[in-house]
Design a protein around this motif. Structure first.
Motif, PDB file in Angstrom:
ATOM      1  N   ALA A  32      24.960 -37.465   5.482  1.00  0.00           N
ATOM      2  CA  ALA A  32      23.745 -37.829   4.834  1.00  0.00           C
ATOM      3  C   ALA A  32      23.325 -39.296   5.168  1.00  0.00           C
ATOM      4  O   ALA A  32      23.681 -40.190   4.295  1.00  0.00           O
ATOM      5  CB  ALA A  32      23.954 -37.814   3.155  1.00  0.00           C
ATOM      6  N   SER A  33      22.854 -39.456   6.472  1.00  0.00           N
ATOM      7  CA  SER A  33      22.600 -40.727   6.731  1.00  0.00           C
ATOM      8  C   SER A  33      21.373 -41.379   6.303  1.00  0.00           C
ATOM      9  O   SER A  33      20.232 -40.598   6.178  1.00  0.00           O
ATOM     10  CB  SER A  33      22.397 -41.078   8.355  1.00  0.00           C
ATOM     11  N   LEU A  74      33.283 -33.617   0.040  1.00  0.00           N
ATOM     12  CA  LEU A  74      32.352 -34.577  -0.447  1.00  0.00           C
ATOM     13  C   LEU A  74      32.228 -36.037   0.511  1.00  0.00           C
ATOM     14  O   LEU A  74      31.041 -36.298   0.790  1.00  0.00           O
ATOM     15  CB  LEU A  74      32.759 -35.408  -1.689  1.00  0.00           C
ATOM     16  N   LEU A  75      33.350 -36.507   1.219  1.00  0.00           N
ATOM     17  CA  LEU A  75      33.340 -37.387   2.150  1.00  0.00           C
ATOM     18  C   LEU A  75      32.433 -36.814   3.551  1.00  0.00           C
ATOM     19  O   LEU A  75      31.707 -37.553   3.911  1.00  0.00           O
ATOM     20  CB  LEU A  75      34.750 -37.938   2.602  1.00  0.00           C
ATOM     21  N   LEU A 101      30.277 -34.481   3.099  1.00  0.00           N
ATOM     22  CA  LEU A 101      28.815 -34.534   2.941  1.00  0.00           C
ATOM     23  C   LEU A 101      28.074 -35.977   3.061  1.00  0.00           C
ATOM     24  O   LEU A 101      26.861 -36.130   3.544  1.00  0.00           O
ATOM     25  CB  LEU A 101      28.700 -34.069   1.367  1.00  0.00           C
ATOM     26  N   ALA A 102      28.677 -37.238   2.693  1.00  0.00           N
ATOM     27  CA  ALA A 102      28.368 -38.342   2.736  1.00  0.00           C
ATOM     28  C   ALA A 102      28.243 -38.687   4.139  1.00  0.00           C
ATOM     29  O   ALA A 102      27.321 -39.284   4.522  1.00  0.00           O
ATOM     30  CB  ALA A 102      29.665 -39.412   2.145  1.00  0.00           C
ATOM     31  N   ALA A 103      29.074 -38.197   5.015  1.00  0.00           N
ATOM     32  CA  ALA A 103      29.065 -38.605   6.483  1.00  0.00           C
ATOM     33  C   ALA A 103      27.858 -38.069   7.065  1.00  0.00           C
ATOM     34  O   ALA A 103      27.105 -38.722   7.966  1.00  0.00           O
ATOM     35  CB  ALA A 103      30.090 -38.072   7.477  1.00  0.00           C
TER      36      ALA A 103
END
Lengths: 190, 126
Positions: free
Chosen positions: B24-25, B17-18, B20-22
């Protein structure tokens, strides 16, 4: 120097060039740094408009310091992340009592609970969990696991020891796991 | 994705999940990029309009002389002694006047014999 040639230069070389009056260096730095700064500020503030304001303010401070930049003392990104961290901390302090209303509530729609969420919705859940963390834990987790920084650099950004950073990230991740565990069915893990 | 890994304490799902966040800018808007560049232009214009400030780095002639004499404390002592000397020369205190008269008065005269040891002392010494 043309734009394409500038893209090969380091952040520091570009900043020095801008300090010497080179506008093209500012263009390259803007394209290179603003997305990173905006991403970091967005994760901390969970508010796109405020994150944009913080990004602009941080870059403004970078332009101002350019002529006096001391080469070799600090990485440009480390300095910039530190500025963003401080600006976000100020904003979070100001809105402490209204912030609770801006944290998105988990969806209560039965159909969505039973279905696996798309990536965007998972990210929303992660963001909500991040917002529930204490500010310093949130900063450490975002810098380590989303921005991909090493612990010594995070220590420099947050002005604390490496051991303190390790402790903050460990506690932050534990809290994230606990928060997300309560929503695991919604997230499609159940 | 494996079931219940987030809640079970396994790191992988949370880290996915992290990650994925990294990846997704948020994309900066054109308006934001334009504002940032406008600020850069304003900073450049301000710098061109402001005259350069000459920095004093302490490497001038006077600073080097002061350093050679032992720094500002030594210079302060030297200045005090100079002022006292000038003051003495100007006011001529009575005590100094008497000493000067004894040494340099035209009434005082010495002969070479006054400065020689007594002859009988030399003889007594063998």
């Amino acid at each position: 120097m043309p734009f394409d040639a500038m893209t090969e230069l380091s952040d520091e070389a570009l900043l020095v060039a801008f300090g010497n009056g080179d506008r093209v260096a500012a263009q390259v730095l803007t394209q290179r740094l603003v997305p990173r700064v905006l991403r970091y500020a967005s994760r901390l503030l969970h508010n796109h408009s405020e994150a944009e304001d913080v990004s602009q303010e941080a870059m403004m401070r970078l332009w101002r310091i350019a002529p006096d930049w001391r080469q070799g003392e600090a990485k440009v990104t480390t300095w910039l992340y530190r500025v963003v961290t401080n600006l976000c901390t100020d904003r979070m302090r100001r809105r402490r009592w209204v912030d609770l209303d801006t944290i998105p509530e988990p969806p209560d729609n039965v159909a969505s609970v039973q279905s696996r969420l798309e990536d965007g919705e998972r990210l929303d859940a992660l963001n909500a969990a991040l917002q529930a963390l204490p500010a310093r834990q949130r900063q450490a987790v975002v810098l380590r696991h989303i921005e991909g920084m090493a612990n010594p650099e995070i220590a420099e950004v947050m002005d604390m020891s490496v051991e303190a950073v390790e402790s903050l990230t460990a506690r932050g991740k534990r809290a994230l796991r606990d928060t997300l565990a309560a929503r695991r069915e919604e997230l499609g893990y159940g | 994705m494996a079931k219940s890994e987030i809640g079970s304490g396994t790191r992988s799902d949370l880290e996915d999940l992290l990650d994925l966040a990294a990846g997704a800018s948020p994309v900066p808007s054109e308006a934001l990029l334009a504002r940032v560049l406008a600020d850069a232009d304003a900073a450049l214009a301000l710098r061109r309009a402001t005259p350069a400030v000459v920095k004093v780095d302490g490497s001038g002639l006077f600073s080097r002389i002061a350093a050679a004499l032992g720094g500002w404390p030594a210079l302060a002592g030297l200045a005090s002694a100079t002022i006292v000397g000038i003051w003495f020369g100007y006011t001529q205190p009575a005590g100094i006047d008497g000493v000067a008269a004894g040494l340099f008065s035209s009434d005082a005269s010495f002969d070479l014999g006054d400065l020689m040891p007594e002859y009988d002392i030399v003889l007594a010494g063998g």
